[in-house]
Design a protein around this motif. Structure first.
Motif, PDB file in Angstrom:
ATOM      1  N   GLY A  87       0.795  -1.215   0.000  1.00 22.90           N
ATOM      2  CA  GLY A  87       0.000   0.000   0.000  1.00 22.90           C
ATOM      3  C   GLY A  87       0.831   1.270   0.000  1.00 22.90           C
ATOM      4  O   GLY A  87       1.986   1.297  -0.427  1.00 22.90           O
ATOM      5  N   ASP A  88       0.229   2.335   0.489  1.00 30.24           N
ATOM      6  CA  ASP A  88       0.806   3.681   0.474  1.00 30.24           C
ATOM      7  C   ASP A  88       2.181   3.736   1.137  1.00 30.24           C
ATOM      8  O   ASP A  88       2.422   3.070   2.154  1.00 30.24           O
ATOM      9  N   THR A  89       3.075   4.545   0.544  1.00 25.80           N
ATOM     10  CA  THR A  89       4.419   4.719   1.102  1.00 25.80           C
ATOM     11  C   THR A  89       4.706   6.175   1.444  1.00 25.80           C
ATOM     12  O   THR A  89       5.852   6.530   1.702  1.00 25.80           O
ATOM     13  N   SER A  90       3.691   7.010   1.454  1.00 29.64           N
ATOM     14  CA  SER A  90       3.889   8.427   1.752  1.00 29.64           C
ATOM     15  C   SER A  90       4.066   8.630   3.253  1.00 29.64           C
ATOM     16  O   SER A  90       3.842   7.707   4.057  1.00 29.64           O
ATOM     17  N   ILE A 117       9.403   0.658  -5.114  1.00 34.72           N
ATOM     18  CA  ILE A 117       8.390   1.689  -4.954  1.00 34.72           C
ATOM     19  C   ILE A 117       8.772   2.922  -5.772  1.00 34.72           C
ATOM     20  O   ILE A 117       9.912   3.055  -6.224  1.00 34.72           O
ATOM     21  N   THR A 118       7.824   3.812  -5.939  1.00 32.70           N
ATOM     22  CA  THR A 118       8.096   5.107  -6.549  1.00 32.70           C
ATOM     23  C   THR A 118       8.192   6.146  -5.448  1.00 32.70           C
ATOM     24  O   THR A 118       7.266   6.289  -4.645  1.00 32.70           O
ATOM     25  N   VAL A 119       9.308   6.839  -5.389  1.00 29.42           N
ATOM     26  CA  VAL A 119       9.509   7.867  -4.369  1.00 29.42           C
ATOM     27  C   VAL A 119       9.282   9.243  -4.984  1.00 29.42           C
ATOM     28  O   VAL A 119       9.266   9.406  -6.203  1.00 29.42           O
ATOM     29  N   THR A 120       9.089  10.219  -4.147  1.00 27.76           N
ATOM     30  CA  THR A 120       8.873  11.583  -4.632  1.00 27.76           C
ATOM     31  C   THR A 120      10.199  12.167  -5.129  1.00 27.76           C
ATOM     32  O   THR A 120      11.277  11.710  -4.731  1.00 27.76           O
ATOM     33  N   PRO A 121      10.141  13.185  -5.984  1.00 27.33           N
ATOM     34  CA  PRO A 121      11.382  13.785  -6.493  1.00 27.33           C
ATOM     35  C   PRO A 121      12.306  14.295  -5.392  1.00 27.33           C
ATOM     36  O   PRO A 121      13.530  14.204  -5.530  1.00 27.33           O
TER      37      PRO A 121
END
Length: 259
Positions: free
Chosen positions: A124-127, A149-153
């Motif tokens: 699920g969410d990784t924020s 996962i996709t991380v924020t810039p």
């Protein structure tokens, strides 16, 4: 053609194409960049555990692996990539009094490791919104976690700048085998004990050579992990051989014409 020229022509024919791929390969993408951290016990928090972490980053996609040992068993261990601090783990002088005991809470450590950038949940969410999603973190004292996962810039930029820190939380300060209120309530959620959210093991992520730990062995690194300068130098060296061969051929032709 004079037979004495044939070896030199062969050298030139070999060297010129060799030079071009070598220079071009200096600009080829070698895949994700690799970062690693050694996870050591956070000072003053009475932790015996240890661990390691690696991050392979390609664009904003990160493959994260965390191995932890000797933490409190049968208890959730929140884990995060922290950013925008000083890029290090807190030292003993960051400890404050918590319910009459000197310890480092998550907020005590913020100047060192910074705010939460990514929650390393199992699904699920990784924020940062999942910072305390205790049902989606590893819940054993020793574990190996891997997830892409996709991380924020801003997280990707912090990792590339060696300014990101991996923190695994959850301590057993008084060694009674459970999270209790020995340190009082957590500043992050008063419904949780401080032990559940305090940092246990921590390590700053640092770049490592392509082909290093987690991506290959030393032989791989030695054969394919050269940097751009090495590749360009190889290409220029081959080009120099080609130029020298061409010069010798021209001189021999001129000498033959004057006989």
């Amino acid at each position: 053609m004079n037979k004495t020229l044939l070896p030199l022509v062969g050298i030139a024919a070999f060297a010129i194409p060799l030079a071009l791929p070598a220079v071009a390969s200096a600009h080829d993408s070698s895949g994700g960049a690799n970062y690693q951290a050694t996870l050591d016990p956070v000072a003053t928090n009475m932790v015996d555990g240890s661990g390691t972490a690696t991050v392979t980053l390609s664009g904003n996609q990160a493959t994260v692996s965390v191995t932890a040992n000797q933490l409190l068993d049968s208890s959730p261990h929140a884990q995060h990539i922290h950013i925008k601090g000083s890029g290090e783990c807190p030292k003993a002088d960051a400890a404050h009094d918590h319910n009459g005991h000197k310890a480092i809470s998550t907020t005590d450590g913020l100047p060192a490791y910074g705010k939460i950038g990514t929650s390393l949940t199992t699904k699920g969410d990784t924020s940062p919104n999942s910072a305390l999603a205790i049902d989606r973190f590893p819940s054993t004292g020793s574990f190996h976690y891997t997830r892409t996962i996709t991380v924020t810039p801003d997280v990707a930029a912090a990792v590339r700048a060696n300014n990101a820190v991996i923190v695994v939380h959850g301590i057993d300060y008084n060694h009674n085998g459970k999270y209790d209120n020995v340190l009082g309530a957590s500043e992050l959620d008063p419904k949780l004990p401080q032990e559940a959210t305090a940092p246990a093991i921590c390590g700053a992520l640092n770049s490592m050579p392509t082909g290093g730990a987690g991506t290959g062995d030393g032989a791989t690194q030695a054969s394919s992990g050269g940097n751009s300068a090495d590749l360009i130098a190889t290409g220029l060296g081959a080009a120099a051989v080609a130029a020298l061969a061409g010069t010798l051929i021209l001189r021999r032709r001129n000498a033959a014409a004057q006989r």
